[in-house]
Design an enzyme around this catalytic site. Structure first.
Site, PDB file in Angstrom:
ATOM      1  N   ARG A 147     102.312 -19.813  30.475  1.00 51.59           N
ATOM      2  CA  ARG A 147     103.075 -19.643  29.232  1.00 51.59           C
ATOM      3  C   ARG A 147     103.881 -18.354  29.198  1.00 51.59           C
ATOM      4  NH1 ARG A 147      99.624 -17.291  24.467  1.00 51.59           N
ATOM      5  NH2 ARG A 147      98.146 -16.049  25.618  1.00 51.59           N
ATOM      6  N   THR A 151     103.103  -8.836  18.221  1.00 49.60           N
ATOM      7  CA  THR A 151     103.298  -9.626  19.437  1.00 49.60           C
ATOM      8  C   THR A 151     101.942 -10.024  19.986  1.00 49.60           C
ATOM      9  OG1 THR A 151     103.182  -7.741  20.942  1.00 49.60           O
ATOM     10  CG2 THR A 151     105.356  -8.295  20.029  1.00 49.60           C
ATOM     11  N   ASP A 152     101.944 -10.987  20.872  1.00 47.90           N
ATOM     12  CA  ASP A 152     100.747 -11.298  21.630  1.00 47.90           C
ATOM     13  C   ASP A 152     100.544 -10.145  22.611  1.00 47.90           C
ATOM     14  OD1 ASP A 152      98.549 -12.640  22.589  1.00 47.90           O
ATOM     15  OD2 ASP A 152      99.626 -14.478  23.069  1.00 47.90           O
ATOM     16  N   TYR A 153      99.322  -9.972  23.082  1.00 47.46           N
ATOM     17  CA  TYR A 153      99.017  -8.876  23.995  1.00 47.46           C
ATOM     18  C   TYR A 153      99.417  -9.239  25.416  1.00 47.46           C
ATOM     19  CZ  TYR A 153      96.494  -5.345  26.544  1.00 47.46           C
ATOM     20  OH  TYR A 153      96.190  -4.312  27.380  1.00 47.46           O
TER      21      TYR A 153
END
Length: 185
Positions: A66, A133-135
Site C-alpha cells: 500500500r 498522517t499514517d506512520y
C-alpha cells in the site's frame, strides 16, 4: 500526561479483497453500514473524552504493497464507495480526528491531497479537527505538502530538506497556524 487520549481507529476502509491483511480491522464491504458503525464508535469515544482517529482516509483497501500505491478510480466510486464511511462519521458521528493513508489517489499522495483534505473533508463535509498522517518513512511523503493540503501532524520522518534556517513563506506560515488551530480544536 496532558489528559488527552487518542485511539488510532476505528478503521473504516472497505472490504474489497478477501486477501486484505487488515479486513479484521474494517467493518464491512458496505460503505453505509461501515459509516454508521463508525459514527457510533466515534460518539462513544467522544463521550469518554477520547479522540478517535478514523483511518485511513482515501481508497486504502489493502495492507501489503500500500505504500505509495496508485489508485486510479472515478470520482463517483471514490465518493460512493471509499469516502462514504468517512463522510458519515463526520456528518453523523461528529468525528474530529482523521488519519490519512499512504497510497495515492491518481498521482497525488492522499495525505498531501488538497482536494481530499481541504475541499472535500473540511469545506464540503464541515470537518473541524485534526488530520494526522499514517506512520511511515516513505520517500514521497513531505510535511510541507501535507500541511498545505490541510493535514496537521506528520507521523513520519520528513526526507525533504528542512525549512529551518531558510525564509519561511507567508503561505507556509499560514498553513502552520491553521494546523496548530486544528490540533488545539
Amino acid at each position: 500526561a496532558l489528559g488527552v487520549d487518542g485511539l488510532y481507529g476505528p478503521a473504516v476502509n472497505i472490504h474489497r479483497n478477501v486477501l486484505n491483511g487488515r479486513n479484521f480491522e474494517y467493518y464491512s464491504e458496505d460503505p453505509v453500514l461501515a459509516g454508521i458503525m463508525c459514527a457510533y464508535h466515534v460518539m462513544g469515544a467522544k463521550e469518554q473524552g477520547v479522540l478517535a482517529y478514523i483511518k485511513h482516509i482515501g481508497p486504502n483497501e489493502s495492507d501489503s504493497g500500500r505504500n505509495g500505491a496508485y489508485k486510479w478510480l472515478t470520482e463517483q466510486s471514490l465518493r460512493e464507495i471509499y469516502l462514504k464511511p468517512f463522510e458519515l462519521a463526520v456528518k453523523e458521528g461528529g468525528a474530529n480526528a482523521m488519519m490519512s493513508s499512504f497510497n495515492r489517489i491518481g498521482k497525488v499522495w492522499a495525505g498531501g491531497s488538497y482536494e481530499l483534505l481541504t475541499e472535500i473533508l473540511r469545506n464540503e463535509w464541515g470537518f473541524e479537527g485534526m488530520v494526522i498522517t499514517d506512520y511511515g518513512t516513505a520517500s514521497y511523503m513531505y510535511s510541507d505538502q501535507m500541511i498545505r493540503a490541510g493535514g496537521d501532524l506528520a507521523l513520519f520522518q520528513d526526507r525533504q530538506p528542512s525549512v529551518s534556517g531558510r525564509m519561511v513563506s507567508p503561505s507556509h506560515r499560514y498553513a502552520l497556524r491553521q494546523a496548530t488551530k486544528n490540533i488545539l480544536y
